[in-house]
Design a protein around this motif. Sequence first.
Motif, mmCIF file in Angstrom:
data_model
loop_
_atom_site.group_PDB
_atom_site.id
_atom_site.type_symbol
_atom_site.label_atom_id
_atom_site.label_comp_id
_atom_site.label_asym_id
_atom_site.label_seq_id
_atom_site.Cartn_x
_atom_site.Cartn_y
_atom_site.Cartn_z
ATOM 1 N N SER A 168 0.814 -1.216 0.000
ATOM 2 C CA SER A 168 0.000 0.000 0.000
ATOM 3 C C SER A 168 0.847 1.265 0.000
ATOM 4 O O SER A 168 0.333 2.355 0.281
ATOM 5 C CB SER A 168 -0.936 -0.004 1.224
ATOM 6 N N ASP A 170 2.438 4.638 -0.558
ATOM 7 C CA ASP A 170 1.887 5.805 -1.247
ATOM 8 C C ASP A 170 3.033 6.753 -1.633
ATOM 9 O O ASP A 170 3.523 7.531 -0.812
ATOM 10 C CB ASP A 170 0.889 6.509 -0.324
ATOM 11 N N HIS A 171 3.458 6.693 -2.902
ATOM 12 C CA HIS A 171 4.580 7.501 -3.361
ATOM 13 C C HIS A 171 4.257 8.996 -3.322
ATOM 14 O O HIS A 171 5.139 9.814 -3.025
ATOM 15 C CB HIS A 171 4.984 7.077 -4.774
ATOM 16 N N GLU A 172 3.010 9.345 -3.606
ATOM 17 C CA GLU A 172 2.635 10.762 -3.578
ATOM 18 C C GLU A 172 2.687 11.305 -2.154
ATOM 19 O O GLU A 172 3.130 12.435 -1.923
ATOM 20 C CB GLU A 172 1.238 10.946 -4.173
ATOM 21 N N ALA A 173 2.232 10.517 -1.187
ATOM 22 C CA ALA A 173 2.302 10.938 0.215
ATOM 23 C C ALA A 173 3.754 11.113 0.643
ATOM 24 O O ALA A 173 4.095 12.073 1.348
ATOM 25 C CB ALA A 173 1.602 9.925 1.109
ATOM 26 N N ALA A 202 4.306 6.777 4.653
ATOM 27 C CA ALA A 202 3.909 6.433 3.283
ATOM 28 C C ALA A 202 3.645 4.947 3.106
ATOM 29 O O ALA A 202 2.956 4.555 2.156
ATOM 30 C CB ALA A 202 4.982 6.888 2.298
ATOM 31 N N ARG A 242 1.693 3.229 4.762
ATOM 32 C CA ARG A 242 0.290 2.997 5.113
ATOM 33 C C ARG A 242 0.110 1.652 5.830
ATOM 34 O O ARG A 242 -0.927 0.988 5.700
ATOM 35 C CB ARG A 242 -0.620 3.081 3.880
ATOM 36 N N CYS A 296 -2.492 12.355 9.018
ATOM 37 C CA CYS A 296 -2.313 11.178 8.161
ATOM 38 C C CYS A 296 -2.841 9.864 8.730
ATOM 39 O O CYS A 296 -2.905 8.881 7.997
ATOM 40 C CB CYS A 296 -0.831 11.014 7.807
#
Length: 278
Positions: free
Chosen positions: A104, A106-109, A143, A145, A173
């Motif tokens: 899970s 999250d590269h953008e986060a 990130a 998650r 977050c």
Amino acid sequence: MISLQQLHFHYRKAQPVLKDVNLSLQPGRIYGLLGKNGAGKSSLLYQFCGLLFPISGQCRVMGYEPAKRQPAFLQQVYLLPESFHLPDMNIAQYLRLFAPFYPSFDHEAFKRHIVAFEIPDGQSLQALSHGEQKKVLISFALATRAKVLLMDEPTNGLDIPSKRQFRKVIAGCLEPDQCMIISTHQVKDLDSLIDEVLILEDHGILLQESVARITEKLSFRQVMSLEESEAPIYSEGSLKGYVVVAVNRQAEHSRLDMEMFFNAVMVEKEKIVSLFQQ
């Protein structure tokens, strides 16, 4: 989400570090894990992620036994240790190597957190300061998650602006299905973040209480003289008089001072524990 039943742990033939510990932690909450040096905070975190194993009793996290270290379990748990060593590579290389372990991720986060922490891009991780390295690991941890996030002294090495940014990032977050446990001595860094306080003492959980219940039972305030406060449980001198912890008899609202609360528990253990048993 996390359940300990009669957990006992010690290192080889040493005295018990954790003894008959019973504990239940729920998702959607941030727990502050407090205790003196040597109380077993790190050992407890390592039980949760399967780096240390119970001598007896049971530890279950998301239905798994951490000691078995099954891949499906490891994908959903992340530990940010107090001490660490980062490889000689840049951030992009680090992500390519380690992010795939977390389905899970999250590269953008991660990018948002790195920007918020003002981490320079493209440099080798070893060229960064210790505080900058820690901010990279905090960004990575969030990130992932992962359902269970464990942080051991995450604000050590951070400057004052970074600590403020840490609080801001953490507050925005946490998901309802995640549980975060932060072990720290820097309690003032976490006052506004914590949902529930855990205090380790004498090899076990001395106190587990929500911030709401703590401020319902106790009041935290500044007074010019101790006569202004009716029989405080605990007090400390300050430049503006005294900071006191008192029984909240008037149902007043006050903000939790976690450092004062911890000091009060250490000094007036019986009084405060009995108050929460009522």
